[in-house]
Every structure is written in structure tokens, then in C-alpha cells.
Design a protein around this motif. Structure first.
Motif, PDB file in Angstrom:
ATOM      1  N   VAL A  66      50.950 -12.167   8.228  1.00 24.65           N
ATOM      2  CA  VAL A  66      50.845 -13.378   7.413  1.00 24.65           C
ATOM      3  C   VAL A  66      52.197 -13.785   6.814  1.00 24.65           C
ATOM      4  O   VAL A  66      52.488 -14.954   6.627  1.00 24.65           O
ATOM      5  CB  VAL A  66      49.764 -13.205   6.327  1.00 24.65           C
ATOM      6  CG1 VAL A  66      50.187 -12.224   5.272  1.00 24.65           C
ATOM      7  CG2 VAL A  66      49.411 -14.541   5.685  1.00 24.65           C
ATOM      8  N   TRP A  67      53.079 -12.822   6.583  1.00 26.05           N
ATOM      9  CA  TRP A  67      54.406 -13.162   6.046  1.00 26.05           C
ATOM     10  C   TRP A  67      55.149 -14.095   6.991  1.00 26.05           C
ATOM     11  O   TRP A  67      55.961 -14.891   6.578  1.00 26.05           O
ATOM     12  CB  TRP A  67      55.260 -11.915   5.850  1.00 26.05           C
ATOM     13  CG  TRP A  67      54.998 -11.186   4.579  1.00 26.05           C
ATOM     14  CD1 TRP A  67      54.613  -9.884   4.487  1.00 26.05           C
ATOM     15  CD2 TRP A  67      55.102 -11.662   3.226  1.00 26.05           C
ATOM     16  NE1 TRP A  67      54.462  -9.532   3.167  1.00 26.05           N
ATOM     17  CE2 TRP A  67      54.763 -10.601   2.372  1.00 26.05           C
ATOM     18  CE3 TRP A  67      55.445 -12.888   2.670  1.00 26.05           C
ATOM     19  CZ2 TRP A  67      54.755 -10.721   0.992  1.00 26.05           C
ATOM     20  CZ3 TRP A  67      55.441 -13.011   1.294  1.00 26.05           C
ATOM     21  CH2 TRP A  67      55.093 -11.936   0.466  1.00 26.05           C
ATOM     22  N   HIS A  68      54.894 -13.901   8.296  1.00 29.34           N
ATOM     23  CA  HIS A  68      55.639 -14.690   9.267  1.00 29.34           C
ATOM     24  C   HIS A  68      54.909 -15.958   9.673  1.00 29.34           C
ATOM     25  O   HIS A  68      55.347 -16.667  10.558  1.00 29.34           O
ATOM     26  CB  HIS A  68      55.935 -13.845  10.512  1.00 29.34           C
ATOM     27  CG  HIS A  68      56.752 -12.636  10.195  1.00 29.34           C
ATOM     28  ND1 HIS A  68      56.598 -11.451  10.849  1.00 29.34           N
ATOM     29  CD2 HIS A  68      57.694 -12.448   9.262  1.00 29.34           C
ATOM     30  CE1 HIS A  68      57.429 -10.555  10.314  1.00 29.34           C
ATOM     31  NE2 HIS A  68      58.106 -11.149   9.357  1.00 29.34           N
ATOM     32  N   SER A  69      53.770 -16.221   9.022  1.00 23.83           N
ATOM     33  CA  SER A  69      53.026 -17.390   9.462  1.00 23.83           C
ATOM     34  C   SER A  69      53.745 -18.650   9.005  1.00 23.83           C
ATOM     35  O   SER A  69      54.271 -18.738   7.906  1.00 23.83           O
ATOM     36  CB  SER A  69      51.594 -17.344   8.949  1.00 23.83           C
ATOM     37  OG  SER A  69      51.517 -17.759   7.628  1.00 23.83           O
ATOM     38  N   GLU A  70      53.755 -19.612   9.905  1.00 25.44           N
ATOM     39  CA  GLU A  70      54.470 -20.854   9.627  1.00 25.44           C
ATOM     40  C   GLU A  70      53.607 -21.715   8.718  1.00 25.44           C
ATOM     41  O   GLU A  70      52.438 -21.914   8.971  1.00 25.44           O
ATOM     42  CB  GLU A  70      54.729 -21.605  10.932  1.00 25.44           C
ATOM     43  CG  GLU A  70      55.729 -20.889  11.807  1.00 25.44           C
ATOM     44  CD  GLU A  70      55.925 -21.571  13.139  1.00 25.44           C
ATOM     45  OE1 GLU A  70      55.151 -22.477  13.471  1.00 25.44           O
ATOM     46  OE2 GLU A  70      56.856 -21.174  13.851  1.00 25.44           O
ATOM     47  N   VAL A  71      54.198 -22.200   7.659  1.00 20.14           N
ATOM     48  CA  VAL A  71      53.504 -23.149   6.802  1.00 20.14           C
ATOM     49  C   VAL A  71      53.795 -24.510   7.411  1.00 20.14           C
ATOM     50  O   VAL A  71      54.942 -24.861   7.618  1.00 20.14           O
ATOM     51  CB  VAL A  71      54.037 -23.069   5.361  1.00 20.14           C
ATOM     52  CG1 VAL A  71      53.392 -24.126   4.494  1.00 20.14           C
ATOM     53  CG2 VAL A  71      53.779 -21.689   4.805  1.00 20.14           C
ATOM     54  N   ALA A 112      38.546 -20.264   8.644  1.00 16.31           N
ATOM     55  CA  ALA A 112      39.164 -18.993   9.009  1.00 16.31           C
ATOM     56  C   ALA A 112      40.312 -18.721   8.060  1.00 16.31           C
ATOM     57  O   ALA A 112      40.944 -19.647   7.576  1.00 16.31           O
ATOM     58  CB  ALA A 112      39.688 -19.082  10.430  1.00 16.31           C
ATOM     59  N   ARG A 113      40.579 -17.457   7.787  1.00 14.20           N
ATOM     60  CA  ARG A 113      41.667 -17.163   6.853  1.00 14.20           C
ATOM     61  C   ARG A 113      42.781 -16.385   7.523  1.00 14.20           C
ATOM     62  O   ARG A 113      43.786 -16.094   6.924  1.00 14.20           O
ATOM     63  CB  ARG A 113      41.136 -16.360   5.669  1.00 14.20           C
ATOM     64  CG  ARG A 113      40.583 -15.025   6.110  1.00 14.20           C
ATOM     65  CD  ARG A 113      40.093 -14.223   4.957  1.00 14.20           C
ATOM     66  NE  ARG A 113      40.148 -12.827   5.319  1.00 14.20           N
ATOM     67  CZ  ARG A 113      39.603 -11.870   4.597  1.00 14.20           C
ATOM     68  NH1 ARG A 113      38.969 -12.169   3.487  1.00 14.20           N
ATOM     69  NH2 ARG A 113      39.705 -10.622   4.971  1.00 14.20           N
ATOM     70  N   ALA A 114      42.581 -16.054   8.807  1.00 16.85           N
ATOM     71  CA  ALA A 114      43.538 -15.146   9.436  1.00 16.85           C
ATOM     72  C   ALA A 114      44.780 -15.870   9.949  1.00 16.85           C
ATOM     73  O   ALA A 114      44.745 -17.048  10.280  1.00 16.85           O
ATOM     74  CB  ALA A 114      42.856 -14.433  10.589  1.00 16.85           C
ATOM     75  N   ALA A 115      45.854 -15.108  10.027  1.00 20.70           N
ATOM     76  CA  ALA A 115      47.061 -15.572  10.716  1.00 20.70           C
ATOM     77  C   ALA A 115      47.018 -14.942  12.101  1.00 20.70           C
ATOM     78  O   ALA A 115      46.777 -13.752  12.227  1.00 20.70           O
ATOM     79  CB  ALA A 115      48.299 -15.122   9.969  1.00 20.70           C
ATOM     80  N   GLN A 174      48.501 -19.964  10.753  1.00 24.34           N
ATOM     81  CA  GLN A 174      47.174 -19.845  10.167  1.00 24.34           C
ATOM     82  C   GLN A 174      46.167 -20.538  11.073  1.00 24.34           C
ATOM     83  O   GLN A 174      46.318 -21.705  11.412  1.00 24.34           O
ATOM     84  CB  GLN A 174      47.150 -20.502   8.786  1.00 24.34           C
ATOM     85  CG  GLN A 174      48.007 -19.811   7.752  1.00 24.34           C
ATOM     86  CD  GLN A 174      47.569 -18.380   7.515  1.00 24.34           C
ATOM     87  OE1 GLN A 174      48.355 -17.453   7.643  1.00 24.34           O
ATOM     88  NE2 GLN A 174      46.300 -18.189   7.183  1.00 24.34           N
ATOM     89  N   SER A 206      43.350 -21.557  10.337  1.00 27.49           N
ATOM     90  CA  SER A 206      42.621 -22.625   9.645  1.00 27.49           C
ATOM     91  C   SER A 206      43.164 -24.018   9.984  1.00 27.49           C
ATOM     92  O   SER A 206      42.404 -24.968  10.114  1.00 27.49           O
ATOM     93  CB  SER A 206      42.678 -22.394   8.142  1.00 27.49           C
ATOM     94  OG  SER A 206      44.009 -22.291   7.734  1.00 27.49           O
TER      95      SER A 206
END
Lengths: 508, 405
Positions: free
Chosen positions: A365-370, A247-250, A219, A221
Motif C-alpha cells: 500500500v505504501w507504493h500505491s499510486e494516489v 474494495a480496500r486492497a492495493a 488501489q 477501489s
């Protein structure tokens, strides 16, 4: 004579056998171009038949048709060239379909005709390529080292000279204020040198190919948050506005390297902006994202717009400025964006500010690292941030309970007695829950609870903990309408009690 | 002398408000035990499930159940689904006896307790991911709907309302904490409402005032959630409605009926609709009858199979006091990555809990999928709309947004 012929025939047989034993291919053609002999290795090099008498031109056609060799020119041309040159001395390397490199040498034979030889030079070729790569790498490292030294000579000299003068003056200075000023100056010079060395080191690593990107989806952000923290004070010190639009994008990039690109651009923007501010934001462009850093600075004249990304480039009027401009930031931006394959764009005009843009591909976004995978109750438990007052006069117990509450993320204040508790509340702390030992020096937990409630003017939930389950105590606590827990209190029991007092209407 | 069978305990609510779930957890254990025994048992010894009723699932009920299973029945392990109320207090008798305990309590507290003393709680495992992961998982899901153009949110605002159980509060706080990262702003809450309750009108009025694009309710009782949905539908806004877990149950749709169509819900442990999941479901229904629900029974079913595999690898199981052998079993549980009918259970080395996909593991072969469902026809099974590659259906814009848009 007959004996002589027989001997010759026997010898010829041995000669053929010898040729067949050769690891390399060999074929002999007569002066008309017809095949006289091909040894075993030569025949095994092709999957078509090689009968004695085969015309050289047919051999060439069969080679081209087999597609076993990658020919340097179109097949018809290659066949024609080779046919015309029959009998001339030549040598050529061909990559075969299975990845080997085959060398074909042709030599004329006395009295007409030619001999064709095939050898496998794959290993040799590979060694040569490796050597060449190693040589190029060594040269690049060498070049990087030279550049490093030139740069060091170029930019370290100035702060170093200043530093020496200041040290010299400082040793003799007796005035305290002046001395402090000199020390501050020395500090600044040292940090300039530090920055320069850091930047040079980065460039050195980039040159040596030691920085390997790790592409992931994350992300944007989180990266923007870090930029804000990094530059907030610097902008405020200069009286500039720094605005970072959420920003909200991955995106799909290397998190650390993209951060270095953006932080170099923002640092550059802040340096060359005197009034106004710097804005960071992003826009969707096709299946990618354009990250913009917009400033209200001096702007870049058109003739300089290419050069500002060069090493050690400095704006003409920069030399009079504070010596923090190293002229390396944008070069690092360029190298890193080349490495990541992110396009950089500059829109600017003198006096009208600049917009630096970095084009980054969007990620799934599914693959974005939290970022926080290390979750625990201090981060996300139900008690996070709940203000709680703990009153306990036993030092060891207070410490242990305090640690437990900290692990649960509680906003905790601890007091050893009634006075300390009163002071905490007088200081403005408003607990949502009071946990008090019953018998504390000179007083009881019930008194503390009553006092805190009176000061806060609220019926703050509370519980009493006691080691003394004597009926009189139990009775008094019950009468006060406060729940009671008998020591030792296990963490799960405390948790259940806290949950009910904080979140449920009727405490159990 | 070797006992004829290995006793395996299971703490399930066979009476009280959660008896329906308890019955399924019991069936899951029975089916797994029958399959294990048909294959020859645990290293040649059959396993025998022993059930203890946890009733209202309070700390006392569950601790008493654990003590009875350990003290009276000398179980080698306790394997079950979830109990809502014990708050890890049942870990104490388990730790003292040194047996293995696998549950699906879905609690972040599990991480905290295990990590506070890994040596003491070596045998405590959570077969599903912690409640916390519902938060960032949900944010990823709605961001995916938004970014892939399946839904155009009316704003970046999200309203979060929670029930008063720790589970709901943790999820609500985790949602709030991850919102900004994905470009969302929490415009309301997390508001903690005393539950159980069937009156949500006050909260809903406050929510409507902020005109959110998403409304999430992290309370999980299906009846309460059905009331919430019916009251939302009295004056719907342009918002997606997500109702935590309880909307998975048939009882939700029985009450909400057509007004529940469009609602989103999810579970961090559910039954997959692939060949493995379907084969399990048909075995389960064949064994226990049409009214049984394999998507709940799968939790204890998978946990028991996983346990038997690990214990076999470790060279056998042990009863209370068998610390040395059970430590080997615990180690094997962490080493054995098990593809269950719910997806992959891979215990995190430190947490001793299953890691979720795609929030923690981005590799579907290494995490338990967080499954997102939508009610698309209240008389039919829920539509499984995410995540890939497990989904079987597409998201459909709820009709109350459709009608307004």
C-alpha cells in the motif's frame, strides 16, 4: 640431400608460423591419439597446458574439468563419446562460459590420426537467432492479419448487410416514425461494427506483442468505481442489479489492462443474464486477491467451459440473440490475463449462473499510486463546495471574481443585481456566504443581503465590497454589522475574509 | 562596488505565541549561514542573515516584515520556516521585488497562487509539501498498519475533526476525500471545531457514538490537542488516535503525560535519524545548547543550504529588482535535487513545492518523507515508525485498545 633437409625444415618452420597466424584453432593428433601440434589460437582457447604428446582422452578430460564449455550431456558421458569417435568426422557447437559459441570440427587425416579445428561462431549464431525471431514475428503478424481478415469477413458481413438494407429502405421511406426506427437500427449496426473493429484491433495488438504491461501498485477501489460508472446504465436498461462491493486492497498489476479484463467479464455477464444481477467483489487468497464477477445468468455447460475463451466462440443459443455478442470478449480476457500472469477461473453450471475469478497479487500500500496528484484548491481547498452568492453589477469584475472563486472550488452563483439574486434564492439556492458590491443598479448590496437573509430565515454571513470608500457608505455598512472591503480586493485578502466568515466565530 | 556580504532575510516569529518555533527557525538560518561562510560563502561572498519579527504571524505582520527586509535591507532572498497567518499575501512584495522566497508554510494555496501566474511568482518556493498531502499520506499509513497485520481495526470507520484554521480544514477534507479509496468510511465529520479550544467533549461524544476504528484530529496546537487526548481518555474507544503535528512537541507530552502514550502524529518535514540527521543534530545542539530543538530548526537550515547551492549554480544572486539573475536562481532551485537532513527536496516544476514521499513520489530519493511517529514513552523522543526506509521503530498497539481487546 642435406640441402633438401634444411629446405624442408625451413619450410616446416614457415608452415608452423602460418598455422599460428590462423585466427581459428587447429590441432593435429597422430593415429595413437597423441598431440602432434596445436597452433596459437588453439592453445589460447584453453587455460590448461597442451604439451606435444598429450593423449586425446586427457585433452577431453581437461576440457570437461575446466567448465569453460557447457556440455550437452554429463561430462563423463561426453568424454567417453568423444573418445570413442576419435578420428571420425564430426562437428558440434558449444556455448562457452563467457557467452560465446565455439564450433569444434574434427576431420580424419590420411594415414591415421585426426585434426581438430575451433572457430568462434557467436556472431553467426546471433544473426541466425535474430533472423529466426524476425521470421517468427513476421509470420505471427501475417497470421494475425489473416485472422483479422477472416474475422472481419465473418462478423462484419452481417451488420454490413443489415446496414445496406436499412439504408436502401430509409431512402424510400416517407413515414417519419418508421424512418426514425430505421435510423436507430442503422445506428445500432454501426456501433456493433465499431465494437467489433475495436476488439479485433486489440487482439491484433496483442498478437503482434505491441501491448506492454506497466506494472504498478494501485488501489482497486478506483478501478471498481470506473466499472460502476461504465456499466450502471447498461444494467439498469436490462432491469438487472449491478452491485460492486467496495474494495480496500492495493494490487500489483497494469491498471488499464486489468480494467479491460474486468470490463470484458462484466459486459459478458450482463449479456448472458436475463434476470437477477451481477456482483463484483473480491476476497483475499494467500498473498493475493481473487476478484469475482458473479452473475445469475444462464451458466456455461461443463463441456464448453474451456472453449468459451476461444476466439469467436459463441454459446449455442446465442445466435438468436441481439447481435452484440462478438465472441471476442473472453478471448481478450484470456490473452490479457496470460500477458499479466493473472490466473482466470470459471465456476459455472447451466441454469445456476457463473463466477469468473481473476487472481491478482496484492501490492504494498505504501507504493500505491494516489490517482489525483494534480491537486489544487478546486479539488481540496478549504472552500471546496461552499455555496456562495456573488452580487456584482460590473460584468468584467463579476467575471473575474467568479473565476477566482471557481479556482477555489466554491459552489458559486453570480448575480448582476438585486432581482437576479432574489431569483437565485427563490430557486432554492441557500448560500453560506454572500459577497455583494455596495452600489448595484437601483439598490445596494445591503438590501440584497437583507433580502436573502429574510428568505433563507438565517443570519447568513456576508461582506460588502465597494470602490466607493466615502464616509457615508462606510458608516451605513458598519451600522448594518457587515464587514467591508475596498476595491481592488487582492485574492489573499478575500481569502482571509472568506475564511473568517465561513469558519471563525468572530470575523476580523 | 561589490558589497562585502550578501543580505539574506528571514521572517520568523521572535515574539508572540509561536516564538518557540521562531527561535529554532532563526537558529537553523544562523547555523546554515555559518557553515556556508566557513566554506567560502556564496561564490566567494559571505552571506549575512537579517531577521524580521513576524509576531502573531497575521498577514499585516508578515507583509510588513517582507517589506522591511526588501526595502531597508535589500535582501537577495528570504528564507525561513513557517508563518501561520499570511495566506500568501507576503508573495506580493516578493513578486514586485523579484527576489527569491523560500518558506515551509505547508499550504495548498501556494500551488494555486504560483500556478495562477507562474511568471509573477517565479521566486516563491515552498520547501515542504502542501498540507493536503497529510490527508492521503495518513490514509496510506493506517492502511499499511491494517494490511500488514500490525493492527486489526474494529471496523472501517474513521472520524475526522478539524480546527478552524485553513491548514486543518484542508487536511481534514483531503483525508475525507481519500478515505474510500483505501477502504475506509468517514463515519463522523469532517467536523470543524472553533479553535483555539480546550473543550472537545461535545465533539468526542458524537465521535464515540459512531464507534470509529480511527479518530483523527487535524488541529495543530499542542495544548489544545493535549486537552483532546485527556478528554478522549476519560472514556476511550477501540480507536487509534492521530493528532496532527502538535503532538510532535514536547509541550504535548508535558500535559498529556502517560495518557498520551500510544498517540500517533506526523510531519511532512522532519529530521531524519540517519547519520546525516544525527550529525546535524549534534552540531546544532553543540552550537545552541541542550534546550534547542534541531527537528524544527532543520527546516530553515536545509532551505538556506539549498538556496546557496542553487544561487552558486546560477552564477550568483541579486537584490531587489534583479529579476534576470533571480530567475536563473529560481530555475537552478528546480534543477538542483537536494538531499537535506530531512530527506530529498525536489521542487515540482509547476508547484514550486517539495514533493512528498511516498504519496507523490514512490522513490525515497526523490521526495521528502512524510514521517509518522508514535508516543511510546512520553519522557523519551518519539518513535519513528514509518515510512521505510527511514523508520527506526515499530508500531505498538495503544494500551487503551490493548486493555479492552
Amino acid at each position: 640431400m642435406a640441402d633438401g633437409e634444411a629446405a624442408t625444415e625451413a619450410n616446416a618452420g614457415r608452415v608452423f608460423a602460418g598455422f599460428n597466424a590462423l585466427p581459428n584453432g587447429a590441432a593435429v593428433w597422430d593415429e595413437t591419439g597423441a598431440l602432434l601440434f596445436a597452433n596459437r589460437a588453439f592453445r589460447q582457447s584453453f587455460d590448461f597446458a597442451l604439451p606435444v604428446g598429450l593423449p586425446y582422452a586427457r585433452f577431453l578430460t581437461a576440457v570437461a574439468a575446466s567448465r569453460e564449455w557447457r556440455l550437452p550431456v554429463p561430462p563423463e558421458l561426453w568424454i567417453a563419446d568423444q573418445a570413442v569417435a576419435f578420428g571420425d568426422e564430426s562437428e558440434a557447437d558449444y556455448k562457452s562460459a563467457d557467452g560465446r559459441v565455439v564450433r569444434m570440427s574434427i576431420a580424419p587425416v590420411d594415414g591415421g590420426g585426426a585434426v581438430t579445428m575451433l572457430s568462434d561462431v557467436t556472431a553467426a549464431e546471433r544473426r541466425e537467432a535474430t533472423l529466426l525471431a524476425a521470421k517468427e514475428k513476421a509470420e505471427a503478424v501475417d497470421e494475425a492479419k489473416s485472422r483479422f481478415l477472416r474475422a472481419a469477413n465473418h462478423d462484419l458481413r452481417q451488420p454490413l448487410a443489415a446496414l445496406k438494407i436499412m439504408i436502401f429502405n430509409c431512402v424510400r421511406e416517407t413515414d417519419e416514425a418508421r424512418r426514425r426506427e430505421l435510423l436507430h437500427g442503422m445506428d445500432v449496426s454501426a456501433s456493433v461494427m465499431e465494437d467489433l473493429l475495436g476488439a479485433l484491433l486489440q487482439i491484433g495488438q496483442l498478437d503482434a506483442g505491441r501491448i506492454k504491461p506497466r506494472i504498478a501498485t494501485f488501489q482497486l477501489s478506483t478501478l471498481f468505481e470506473r466499472l460502476e460508472i461504465q456499466f450502471r446504465h447498461q444494467a439498469a436498461d436490462k432491469g438487472l442489479r449491478l452491485r460492486i462491493v467496495g474494495a480496500r486492497a492495493a494490487v500489483s498489476s497494469d491498471r488499464a489492462l486489468l480494467e479491460r479484463i474486468l470490463s470484458n467479464i462484466v459486459a459478458n455477464a450482463l449479456r448472458f443474464t436475463d434476470v437477477g444481477g451481477v456482483l463484483v467483489g473480491c476476497r483475499r487468497r494467500g498473498d493475493g486477491l481473487r476478484i469475482d464477477v458473479v452473475d445469475t445468468g444462464r451458466g456455461v455447460p461443463p463441456e464448453d467451459q474451456e472453449r468459451i475463451f476461444d476466439e469467436f466462440y459463441r454459446a449455442a443459443d446465442d445466435r438468436r440473440l441481439e447481435k452484440t455478442g462478438l465472441g471476442l470478449g473472453l478471448n481478450i480476457v484470456k490473452r490479457l490475463s496470460d500477458l499479466l500472469g493473472h490466473r482466470i477461473q470459471l465456476k459455472s453450471a447451466p441454469g445456476a449462473g457463473s463466477r469468473f475469478s481473476v487472481f491478482v497479487p496484492l501490492g504494498n500500500v505504501w507504493h500505491s499510486e494516489v490517482v489525483e496528484t494534480e491537486v489544487n484548491e478546486a479539488v481540496a481547498g478549504e472552500f471546496v463546495g461552499a455555496p456562495i452568492l456573488l452580487v456584482e453589477d460590473d460584468d468584467a469584475l463579476r467575471e473575474a471574481m467568479g473565476q477566482l472563486l471557481d479556482r477555489w472550488g466554491v459552489d458559486r452563483r453570480s448575480a448582476a443585481g438585486a432581482e437576479e439574486a432574489a431569483a437565485i434564492v427563490a430557486g432554492g439556492f441557500r448560500p453560506r456566504l454572500i459577497i455583494a458590491d455596495y452600489s448595484i443598479r437601483m439598490s445596494t448590496g445591503l438590501d440584497v443581503i437583507a433580502h436573502v437573509r429574510a428568505v433563507s430565515e438565517a443570519e447568513i454571513p456576508a461582506c460588502i465590497i465597494t470602490a466607493d470608500a466615502e464616509p457615508g457608505v462606510v458608516e451605513r455598512v458598519r451600522a448594518a454589522g457587515v464587514p467591508l472591503m475596498v476595491k481592488p480586493v487582492s485574492p489573499p485578502r478575500l481569502r482571509v475574509m472568506m475564511h473568517h466568515l465561513l469558519f471563525e466565530r468572530d470575523p476580523v | 562596488m561589490v558589497d562585502a556580504f550578501i543580505p539574506i532575510g528571514s521572517m520568523v516569529p521572535l515574539t508572540g505565541p509561536s516564538a518557540a518555533d521562531g527561535a529554532e527557525f532563526r537558529k537553523g538560518v544562523i547555523l546554515a549561514a555559518e557553515e556556508v561562510n566557513a566554506r567560502g560563502g556564496l561564490l566567494g561572498r559571505p552571506i549575512k542573515p537579517i531577521f524580521a519579527d513576524t509576531g502573531r504571524q497575521g498577514a499585516e505582520d508578515v507583509v510588513a516584515a517582507a517589506r522591511a527586509l526588501i526595502g531597508t535591507h535589500k535582501v537577495h532572498a528570504i528564507v525561513n520556516g513557517y508563518n501561520i497567518g499570511p495566506q500568501n499575501s507576503e508573495y506580493e512584495p516578493v513578486a514586485e521585488a523579484g527576489v527569491i522566497y523560500i518558506h515551509a508554510n505547508t499550504l495548498l494555496q501556494h500551488h494555486d497562487t504560483v500556478m495562477s501566474d507562474p511568471d509573477r511568482y517565479f521566486g516563491c518556493f515552498m520547501t515542504d509539501p502542501a498540507d493536503y498531502w497529510y490527508g492521503p499520506g495518513f490514509l496510506k499509513f493506517i492502511s499499511w498498519l491494517r494490511d500488514s497485520g500490525q493492527w486489526k481495526p474494529s471496523s472501517n470507520r474513521i472520524a475526522i475533526v478539524s480546527g478552524s484554521k485553513p491548514y486543518s480544514i484542508v487536511i481534514a477534507q483531503a483525508m475525507a476525500a481519500s478515505a474510500a479509496k483505501f477502504g475506509w468510511r468517514v463515519s463522523f465529520g469532517p467536523e470543524i471545531v472553533q479553535t483555539p479550544t480546550s473543550d472537545w467533549r461535545e465533539a468526542l461524544d458524537a465521535i464515540r457514538a459512531t464507534e470509529p476504528a480511527v479518530i483523527a484530529n487535524t488541529h495543530f496546537y499542542s495544548g489544545d490537542l493535549a486537552s483532546f487526548q485527556l478528554q478522549f481518555m476519560e472514556r476511550p474507544t477501540d480507536s487509534l488516535v492521530y493528532l496532527q503535528y502538535g503532538a510532535m512537541h514536547q509541550s504535548f507530552s508535558d500535559i498529556a503525560q502517560g495518557k498520551g502514550v500510544g498517540v500517533l502524529t506526523s510531519t511532512v518535514i522532519g529530521l531524519l535519524r540517519d547519520e546525516m540527521g544525527q550529525s546535524f543534530a549534534s552540531r546544532y545542539v553543540a552550537r545552541f545548547g541542550e534546550g534547542s530543538t534541531p527537528h524544527i530548526g532543520c527546516q530553515s537550515y536545509s532551505a538556506l543550504h539549498h538556496y546557496v547551492l542553487a544561487a552558486s549554480l546560477a552564477g550568483g544572486s541579486a537584490g531587489p529588482g534583479g529579476f534576470e539573475q533571480n530567475r536563473k536562481v529560481a530555475k537552478a532551485l528546480k534543477a538542483v535535487i537536494y538531499r537535506s537532513v530531512s530527506g530529498t527536496i525536489r521542487y515540482d516544476e509547476q508547484w514550486q513545492a517539495a514533493a512528498p514521499y511516498p504519496v507523490v513520489s514512490q522513490d525515497p530519493s526523490l521526495g521528502l518523507p512524510h514521517l509518522f511517529f508514535q508516543i511510546q514513552d512520553y519522557r523519551k523522543p518519539l518513535a519513528l515508525i514509518a515510512p521505510e526506509p527511514f523508520n527506526t521503530d515499530r508500531f505498538v498497539l495503544p494500551f487503551w485498545i490493548d486493555a479492552r481487546g
